[in-house]
Design an enzyme around this catalytic site. Structure first.
Site, PDB file in Angstrom:
ATOM      1  N   GLY A 131      69.741   8.767  75.304  1.00 52.37           N
ATOM      2  CA  GLY A 131      69.822   9.989  74.520  1.00 52.37           C
ATOM      3  C   GLY A 131      68.622  10.084  73.608  1.00 52.37           C
ATOM      4  CG  PHE A 156      75.202  15.666  76.830  1.00 54.38           C
ATOM      5  CD1 PHE A 156      76.519  15.957  77.130  1.00 54.38           C
ATOM      6  CD2 PHE A 156      74.947  14.500  76.114  1.00 54.38           C
ATOM      7  CE1 PHE A 156      77.550  15.118  76.740  1.00 54.38           C
ATOM      8  CE2 PHE A 156      75.971  13.656  75.714  1.00 54.38           C
ATOM      9  CZ  PHE A 156      77.285  13.968  76.033  1.00 54.38           C
ATOM     10  CD  GLN A 283      85.181  23.980  35.754  1.00 51.46           C
ATOM     11  OE1 GLN A 283      85.663  22.850  35.865  1.00 51.46           O
ATOM     12  NE2 GLN A 283      84.721  24.461  34.609  1.00 51.46           N
ATOM     13  CD  GLU A 367      66.387  20.218  70.508  1.00 51.63           C
ATOM     14  OE1 GLU A 367      65.359  19.545  70.302  1.00 51.63           O
ATOM     15  OE2 GLU A 367      66.625  20.778  71.595  1.00 51.63           O
TER      16      GLU A 367
END
Length: 387
Positions: A131, A156, A283, A367
């Protein structure tokens, strides 16, 4: 670096945002529900994108693109990134810049048809056992006379099911390095109907429904040497030269989705009332909004600075890694907090928040994982000191 938008940038942002809202948003529910993007939708939106001048806008003017500078292109990507990924990536395709590295003959066969919306490309690097370590790939291309013979598996591989050809990176040799033997890599064009090349359905993914991945199998797949992209053994250099800005593209699309989630959170905080007042006045909610806005602005600035520096020729690997790291992790935080502000309704599919939340997960992986980005950043810090 100028912080104001030019007239052209404002026009591109407005045009792209209007297109996304009018042409992409209406199809999101169907794609999310079915996990499928019908070809009739693709073709219909594709024609409109071409007419609007938004198709293949990432490419240079000399090949029919918009010729955008990197910073303006990232602003365009941010607007597209607001929508379902399959819709904006497939219907408003941006061919890979690596096609520019082809010969004139290769450009005629592959680049120009992609520019016209007649073909789609896909990039095939990742393998089941390789990978982030691309130079550890085991798929090979062996020279045999005037041909190469390809063997191995890639997985992939995004939208390979509709791609007419793949740009495949294969090991073609080996070299010794201080860290041991590393593969020499070469890139090739492989047409979908090539004997020995099989595209199989990939994995079901929690992120980006309708945006498919596939497994590519090469079994003595024979291609001519003319199908080689670039030079022999220079595939790694080719990828670094032409694919360097893909991290910024991921960052930019994350900014678009984060801004959309942020808008929903702000509007809901102003409209929703509990205990007699708007929840944004509590808040616990107001501080969430402040943190979300700050993180979004920080990611914006890192991405825009990296894009600007890319055009100046001064960008570093660290600049791009910081932008990708910050934007992807910011999106996860903003999406999660937006759902928390909405309570149970945030998880219902009446709103895009649960989709944005799911889609955010893959951004810290593809990426280059967040860990890889941190490695790049720290290595650049330590290298001058011998680290």
């Amino acid at each position: 670096m100028q912080f104001g938008l030019t007239e052209e940038q404002s026009m591109i942002i407005d045009t792209t945002r209007a297109f996304v809202e009018n042409e992409l948003y209406p199809h999101e529910a169907e794609v999310e529900r079915t996990g499928h993007l019908p070809m009739e939708i693709i073709k219909d939106v594709q024609v409109k994108a071409i007419e609007a001048g938004l198709y293949a806008a990432n490419m240079p003017e000399e090949v029919g693109g918009a010729g955008l500078d990197t910073l303006t292109w990232l602003m365009y990507e941010k607007e597209l990134g607001r929508a379902n990924y399959a819709l904006h990536w497939t219907c408003v395709a941006r061919p890979s810049n690596i096609l520019m590295a082809g010969t004139d003959e290769q450009k005629e066969k592959y680049l120009y048809p992609c520019m016209k919306g007649e073909k789609w490309d896909c990039l095939a690097m990742t393998e089941p056992g390789a990978g982030s370590d691309l130079r550890g790939m085991t798929a090979t291309a062996r020279a045999d006379g005037d041909d190469f013979i390809l063997n191995g598996t890639k997985h992939f591989i995004s939208h390979a099911d509709i791609a007419d050809f793949s740009i495949v990176f294969m090991a073609t040799g080996e070299e010794d390095t201080p860290r041991g033997p590393k593969k020499l890599i070469t890139a090739f064009f492989v047409d979908k109907d090539t004997p020995g090349f099989t595209v199989r359905d990939g994995y079901r993914n929690v992120s980006h429904r309708g945006y498919t991945n596939a497994v590519l199998e090469f079994d003595d797949c024979r291609i001519p040497k003319s199908a080689m992209l670039g030079e022999l053994h220079k595939g790694f250099d080719l990828a670094n030269t032409w694919l360097g800005a893909t991290r910024l593209q991921v960052a930019a699309t994350c900014l678009g989705r984060a801004e959309r989630a942020m808008q929903h959170a702000v509007e809901y905080s102003a409209e929703r009332k509990q205990f007699g007042q708007q929840i944004g006045k509590f808040q616990g909610i107001s501080f969430k909004l402040a943190d979300m806005a700050t993180e979004l602005k920080a990611a914006d600035l890192l991405t825009w600075e990296a894009g600007w520096k890319f055009d100046q020729g001064t960008v570093t690997e660290s600049d791009m890694s910081m932008a990708k790291l910050k934007a992807t992790e910011m999106l996860a935080m903003v999406a999660d907090e937006a759902i928390q502000i909405h309570g149970g309704m945030g998880l219902m599919d009446e709103l895009p928040l649960e989709r944005i939340w799911r889609d955010a997960r893959v951004e810290r992986i593809w990426e280059g994982t967040s860990e890889i980005q941190r490695h790049i950043i720290s290595r650049e810090l330590l290298r001058p000191l011998g680290g």
